[in-house]
Design a protein around this motif. Structure first.
Motif, PDB file in Angstrom:
ATOM      1  N   SER A   1      53.196  31.191  66.766  1.00 37.13           N
ATOM      2  CA  SER A   1      53.026  31.632  68.153  1.00 37.13           C
ATOM      3  C   SER A   1      53.661  32.987  68.427  1.00 37.13           C
ATOM      4  O   SER A   1      53.546  33.517  69.534  1.00 37.13           O
TER       5      SER A   1
ATOM      6  N   HIS B   1      54.141  36.830  68.649  1.00 37.23           N
ATOM      7  CA  HIS B   1      53.344  38.050  68.706  1.00 37.23           C
ATOM      8  C   HIS B   1      54.308  39.226  68.865  1.00 37.23           C
ATOM      9  O   HIS B   1      54.895  39.426  69.932  1.00 37.23           O
ATOM     10  N   GLU B   2      54.429  40.009  67.800  1.00 32.51           N
ATOM     11  CA  GLU B   2      55.441  41.061  67.762  1.00 32.51           C
ATOM     12  C   GLU B   2      55.042  42.260  68.614  1.00 32.51           C
ATOM     13  O   GLU B   2      53.855  42.602  68.732  1.00 32.51           O
ATOM     14  N   GLN B   3      56.044  42.887  69.194  1.00 31.80           N
ATOM     15  CA  GLN B   3      55.867  44.123  69.947  1.00 31.80           C
ATOM     16  C   GLN B   3      56.518  45.258  69.151  1.00 31.80           C
ATOM     17  O   GLN B   3      57.640  45.120  68.672  1.00 31.80           O
TER      18      GLN B   3
ATOM     19  N   GLY C   1      59.349  40.262  70.244  1.00 26.84           N
ATOM     20  CA  GLY C   1      58.011  39.777  70.550  1.00 26.84           C
ATOM     21  C   GLY C   1      58.033  38.654  71.563  1.00 26.84           C
ATOM     22  O   GLY C   1      59.089  38.287  72.099  1.00 26.84           O
TER      23      GLY C   1
END
Length: 532
Positions: free
Chosen positions: A49, A51-53, A79
């Protein structure tokens, strides 16, 4: 022409970021009993789950033909992931690079973590392991200076080059605390600014043995003060279990992550929502026979307050915070009939439950937590008053105690108080909220001074003049204790009711039903006037 070369450049940089500081650095991290930051995120978040920024934030070097020669990722991983099905912002230092000391991109990402939580109104979880700045600065050799962006606005400077206002990262921390739950874990050495981030949380936990929390490390301390010490001696678990710097200790990293998940379980996603009420199989009207005699008739004997709380709260729902600090006061999150609540009780095993300076600071912070996130607060009162004596005076107990009283009186969250035994002096005022619901057990007693203190003051001359002062004092105390009337308060309607202790759970669950409309009107951020 296609964009294949640039797309391949993205893949190369992402692959390099996933490698951390390289196989040797990762092996060293594991040899110290610590995970990498990505392994921590993987274990903490729901599967697949995250989601990297800013996955390729960092700096690169190219050859004379413009081809990538070297890429160093920012050493902060950030993330959004799901935790128990709920979106959360998660971030942490990559200790395999520069020991977690911030690079330009890493620093920007750490600040942006808070901004991201504020923007989307999501809980923020920090997995901390690293130091603050270094003598060489945040810029690796030959790295370009970072440009200002939306995550860290440019700062005006004086002619000297110094900023004319506080760095925006401090503002983002304050904004995050006012917006959504913030939880932080110390999972390795944490010093400087990361240590400040750790305490600037609603809940903090450190892993025993592998984590240390320090303002400055041993080398800095030795140079500045001449004191020679180790990281563990300076800021290990034994130190901070009593200092109040962290709320809880954890056996290891896995336990620290589990405690953060448990903490978030009781709280809403942000201050504009209410705590989640869940289906409960524990009957609200459950009566426990053990409550009938849990408080000894002998006023000098103690009892197990945590056992008392477990008998009343939903089964297996009690989550204590700050057990090692201010030990005369017990603070915990729990559920009553599926409704998340804050629990505050006195522990008679420590100073008879008296409120010390540390206990008052702990209580004030806990009341603010409950008020911020709309958790009804239930106090189980056995308060003999503020701790007295020269040490108590040096600690400034009355100031911190008054601050705790102000916190309760300024709160808007519904509060119920159950007088279990003692309710004496100015300190007792902290345990009763404005327009609070007050119940008393037959063991309840109260007044301006505890019985023993009152006898000592009122009969001082007679006791001093007696042939056997100790015998006269004991006789007077026994006589007043025997004349104590458990019914007087209820008959005078000084409490809402005098109850059978076995009724406590049912009465409180019913009160929580009454509070539901009040809670719906309280969503949104809090603000307070000055406190003592």
């Amino acid at each position: 022409m296609s964009w294949r070369e640039e797309v391949e450049g993205i893949a190369q940089r992402r692959q390099r970021a996933l490698a951390h500081g390289g196989p040797e650095a990762v092996a060293q991290q594991h040899a110290k009993g610590r995970l990498t930051v990505r392994e921590r995120i993987e274990r903490f978040a729901d599967a697949e789950s995250f989601h990297e920024q800013g996955s390729i934030a960092g700096h690169s070097r190219r050859d004379d033909k413009g081809r990538l020669r070297e890429f160093t990722p920012g050493n902060y991983v950030l993330g959004i992931a799901r935790v128990a099905g709920r979106p959360c912002v998660i971030g942490g230092e990559d200790f395999t690079q520069r020991g977690g000391s911030p690079t330009p991109a890493g620093l920007r990402k750490s600040v942006y973590a808070e901004s991201l939580a504020v923007h989307y109104r999501l809980p923020l979880v920090r997995l901390l392991e690293g130091g603050g700045g270094s003598v060489t600065g945040t810029l690796p050799a030959r790295a370009p200076k970072a440009e200002a962006n939306a995550a860290q606005p440019a700062r005006a400077t004086q002619p000297s080059g110094d900023p004319v206002h506080a760095p925006p990262r401090f503002r983002s921390i304050m904004q995050a605390l006012a917006t959504a739950p913030v939880a932080s874990a110390a999972l390795g050495p944490v010093a400087g600014f990361p240590a400040a981030r750790l305490v600037a949380s609603h809940f903090s936990v450190m892993a025993k043995g592998t984590a240390q929390v320090m303002i400055g490390g041993p080398a800095l301390v030795a140079r500045a003060t001449g004191e020679t010490t180790s990281k563990e001696q300076l800021g290990g678990a034994q130190v901070h279990s009593r200092s109040g710097v962290v709320d809880n200790l954890a056996r290891d990293e896995a336990d620290a992550l589990a405690q953060i998940r448990r903490f978030l379980f009781y709280l809403p996603t942000n201050v504009w929502e209410l705590p989640p009420v869940r289906a409960c199989e524990d009957p609200p009207e459950r009566r426990e026979e053990a409550l009938l005699d849990i408080v000894p008739r002998d006023r000098r004997k103690i009892y197990d307050v945590r056992k008392l709380l477990r008998l009343i709260c939903d089964r297996d729902s009690l989550f204590e915070m700050g057990a090692g600090f201010g030990r005369g006061q017990v603070t915990a999150l729990a559920q009553m009939g599926g409704q998340p609540v804050g629990i505050w009780a006195n522990d008679p095993r420590f100073y008879a439950g008296a409120m010390t300076a540390a206990g008052a600071r702990k209580a004030r912070r806990f009341v603010d937590l409950c008020d911020t996130f709309h958790l009804p607060l239930i106090a189980f009162v056995d308060e003999p008053g503020f701790m007295i004596g020269s040490q108590s005076e040096r600690a400034g107990t009355i100031r911190y105690g008054a601050e705790a009283i102000f916190a309760v009186q300024q709160s808007r969250v519904p509060m119920a108080s159950v007088i279990v035994r003692k309710s004496y002096g100015v300190a007792a005022a902290a345990h009763f909220g404005p327009e609070g619901y007050v119940l008393a057990w037959p063991s309840a007693e109260g007044g301006a001074l505890p019985l023993e203190g009152g006898v000592a003051v009122a009969f001082r001359r007679e006791i001093e003049a007696a042939e056997d002062p100790a015998a006269l004092r004991a006789e007077l105390e026994r006589g007043f204790a025997e004349r104590r009337d458990p019914f007087a308060r209820a008959e005078g309607f000084s409490v809402h009711d005098l109850i059978d202790p076995r009724e406590t759970r049912g009465r409180l669950c019913r009160w929580l039903e009454w509070c539901a409309p009040l809670l719906r009107e309280q969503v949104g951020p809090r603000g307070y006037s000055i406190r003592p």
